[in-house]
Write a protein that holds these residues in place. Structure first.
Motif, PDB file in Angstrom:
ATOM      1  N   PRO A 116       0.802  -1.224   0.000  1.00  9.38           N
ATOM      2  CA  PRO A 116       0.000   0.000   0.000  1.00  9.38           C
ATOM      3  C   PRO A 116       0.841   1.284   0.000  1.00  9.38           C
ATOM      4  O   PRO A 116       0.368   2.338  -0.409  1.00  9.38           O
ATOM      5  CB  PRO A 116      -0.823  -0.107   1.280  1.00  9.38           C
ATOM      6  CG  PRO A 116      -0.949  -1.581   1.514  1.00  9.38           C
ATOM      7  CD  PRO A 116       0.366  -2.153   1.047  1.00  9.38           C
ATOM      8  N   LYS A 117       2.093   1.197   0.419  1.00  6.63           N
ATOM      9  CA  LYS A 117       2.982   2.362   0.410  1.00  6.63           C
ATOM     10  C   LYS A 117       3.247   2.860  -1.015  1.00  6.63           C
ATOM     11  O   LYS A 117       3.597   4.010  -1.225  1.00  6.63           O
ATOM     12  CB  LYS A 117       4.327   2.027   1.056  1.00  6.63           C
ATOM     13  CG  LYS A 117       4.281   1.856   2.540  1.00  6.63           C
ATOM     14  CD  LYS A 117       5.691   1.680   3.063  1.00  6.63           C
ATOM     15  CE  LYS A 117       5.751   0.490   3.985  1.00  6.63           C
ATOM     16  NZ  LYS A 117       7.094   0.131   4.388  1.00  6.63           N
ATOM     17  N   ASP A 118       3.109   1.958  -1.993  1.00  7.39           N
ATOM     18  CA  ASP A 118       3.384   2.286  -3.393  1.00  7.39           C
ATOM     19  C   ASP A 118       2.183   2.904  -4.113  1.00  7.39           C
ATOM     20  O   ASP A 118       2.233   3.117  -5.329  1.00  7.39           O
ATOM     21  CB  ASP A 118       3.822   1.022  -4.149  1.00  7.39           C
ATOM     22  CG  ASP A 118       5.077   0.398  -3.571  1.00  7.39           C
ATOM     23  OD1 ASP A 118       5.941   1.164  -3.112  1.00  7.39           O
ATOM     24  OD2 ASP A 118       5.184  -0.843  -3.586  1.00  7.39           O
ATOM     25  N   MET A 119       1.117   3.195  -3.380  1.00  7.59           N
ATOM     26  CA  MET A 119      -0.115   3.682  -4.001  1.00  7.59           C
ATOM     27  C   MET A 119       0.119   4.970  -4.813  1.00  7.59           C
ATOM     28  O   MET A 119      -0.401   5.113  -5.916  1.00  7.59           O
ATOM     29  CB  MET A 119      -1.179   3.927  -2.949  1.00  7.59           C
ATOM     30  CG  MET A 119      -2.478   4.323  -3.563  1.00  7.59           C
ATOM     31  SD  MET A 119      -3.810   4.009  -2.458  1.00  7.59           S
ATOM     32  CE  MET A 119      -5.113   4.755  -3.381  1.00  7.59           C
ATOM     33  N   GLY A 120       0.894   5.895  -4.287  1.00  8.07           N
ATOM     34  CA  GLY A 120       1.160   7.155  -4.988  1.00  8.07           C
ATOM     35  C   GLY A 120       1.840   6.932  -6.322  1.00  8.07           C
ATOM     36  O   GLY A 120       1.505   7.579  -7.320  1.00  8.07           O
ATOM     37  N   ILE A 121       2.791   6.006  -6.348  1.00 10.82           N
ATOM     38  CA  ILE A 121       3.517   5.696  -7.581  1.00 10.82           C
ATOM     39  C   ILE A 121       2.557   5.120  -8.629  1.00 10.82           C
ATOM     40  O   ILE A 121       2.581   5.511  -9.794  1.00 10.82           O
ATOM     41  CB  ILE A 121       4.660   4.691  -7.295  1.00 10.82           C
ATOM     42  CG1 ILE A 121       5.671   5.321  -6.332  1.00 10.82           C
ATOM     43  CG2 ILE A 121       5.329   4.239  -8.576  1.00 10.82           C
ATOM     44  CD1 ILE A 121       6.631   4.318  -5.719  1.00 10.82           C
ATOM     45  N   VAL A 122       1.690   4.211  -8.177  1.00 12.45           N
ATOM     46  CA  VAL A 122       0.736   3.578  -9.085  1.00 12.45           C
ATOM     47  C   VAL A 122      -0.254   4.616  -9.621  1.00 12.45           C
ATOM     48  O   VAL A 122      -0.502   4.680 -10.824  1.00 12.45           O
ATOM     49  CB  VAL A 122      -0.023   2.428  -8.383  1.00 12.45           C
ATOM     50  CG1 VAL A 122      -1.099   1.857  -9.294  1.00 12.45           C
ATOM     51  CG2 VAL A 122       0.942   1.329  -7.951  1.00 12.45           C
ATOM     52  N   MET A 123      -0.796   5.447  -8.733  1.00 12.66           N
ATOM     53  CA  MET A 123      -1.776   6.461  -9.157  1.00 12.66           C
ATOM     54  C   MET A 123      -1.151   7.457 -10.134  1.00 12.66           C
ATOM     55  O   MET A 123      -1.791   7.862 -11.097  1.00 12.66           O
ATOM     56  CB  MET A 123      -2.361   7.194  -7.949  1.00 12.66           C
ATOM     57  CG  MET A 123      -3.344   6.372  -7.133  1.00 12.66           C
ATOM     58  SD  MET A 123      -4.750   5.726  -8.055  1.00 12.66           S
ATOM     59  CE  MET A 123      -5.633   7.224  -8.460  1.00 12.66           C
ATOM     60  N   LYS A 124       0.112   7.816  -9.897  1.00  9.59           N
ATOM     61  CA  LYS A 124       0.791   8.756 -10.792  1.00  9.59           C
ATOM     62  C   LYS A 124       0.918   8.166 -12.201  1.00  9.59           C
ATOM     63  O   LYS A 124       0.740   8.854 -13.197  1.00  9.59           O
ATOM     64  CB  LYS A 124       2.174   9.096 -10.230  1.00  9.59           C
ATOM     65  CG  LYS A 124       2.886  10.168 -11.005  1.00  9.59           C
ATOM     66  CD  LYS A 124       4.198  10.550 -10.356  1.00  9.59           C
ATOM     67  CE  LYS A 124       4.892  11.638 -11.143  1.00  9.59           C
ATOM     68  NZ  LYS A 124       6.177  11.998 -10.573  1.00  9.59           N
TER      69      LYS A 124
END
Length: 148
Positions: A116-124
């Motif tokens: 879940p920490k990688d959510m920002g990377i995925v959304m970007k």
């Protein structure tokens, strides 16, 4: 090829000639929003920028419908719904839930996200692919689900 802005203007003129007041008024407010955006940008807008304005106006209508329904103002919700239907004609076709889910899974895999920490990377990475074609909140919840 005519631009999206020209298409909206010609539809507005047709609505005026045909006496379609609801359609005319909705397109007038859309044209005003586009004009305001042009003033802010200090120049003509690209089709993508005009599309963003249409998306923003459609989102405003969706939120208004929800709020009016909460307080039992079905008459106002119906008016907003008819405006939303007019604006929908100028939006790109929306992704189905299955198509969006497939894009989310592919994006998670392509960026190598695993928690879940990688959510920002995925959304970007996902945002440019779904801009105007899917609701950001729905995409966000699907990404959360895929990462958990």
């Amino acid at each position: 090829m005519t631009s999206l802005q020209e298409t909206i203007t010609s539809a507005w003129k047709e609505a005026m000639k045909a006496g379609e007041t609801g359609r005319r008024d909705t397109l007038s407010s859309l044209r005003a929003a586009i004009k305001n955006q042009e003033i802010e940008a200090r120049g003509a807008l690209t089709d993508e920028a005009v599309q963003a304005v249409v998306n923003k106006e459609a989102k405003r209508r969706r939120e208004a419908i929800t709020e009016y329904q909460k307080v039992g103002r079905d008459d106002l919700a119906a008016r907003e719904q008819s405006e939303l239907e007019i604006l929908t004609a100028y939006l790109p076709s929306q992704l189905s839930d299955e198509e969006l889910r497939a894009l989310v899974v592919a994006t998670v895999a392509s960026v190598g996200a695993s928690s879940p920490k990688d959510m920002g990377i995925v959304m970007k990475a996902l945002q440019p692919q779904i801009a105007g074609k899917a609701d950001g909140k729905l995409a966000s919840s699907m990404v959360k689900e895929a990462l958990s």
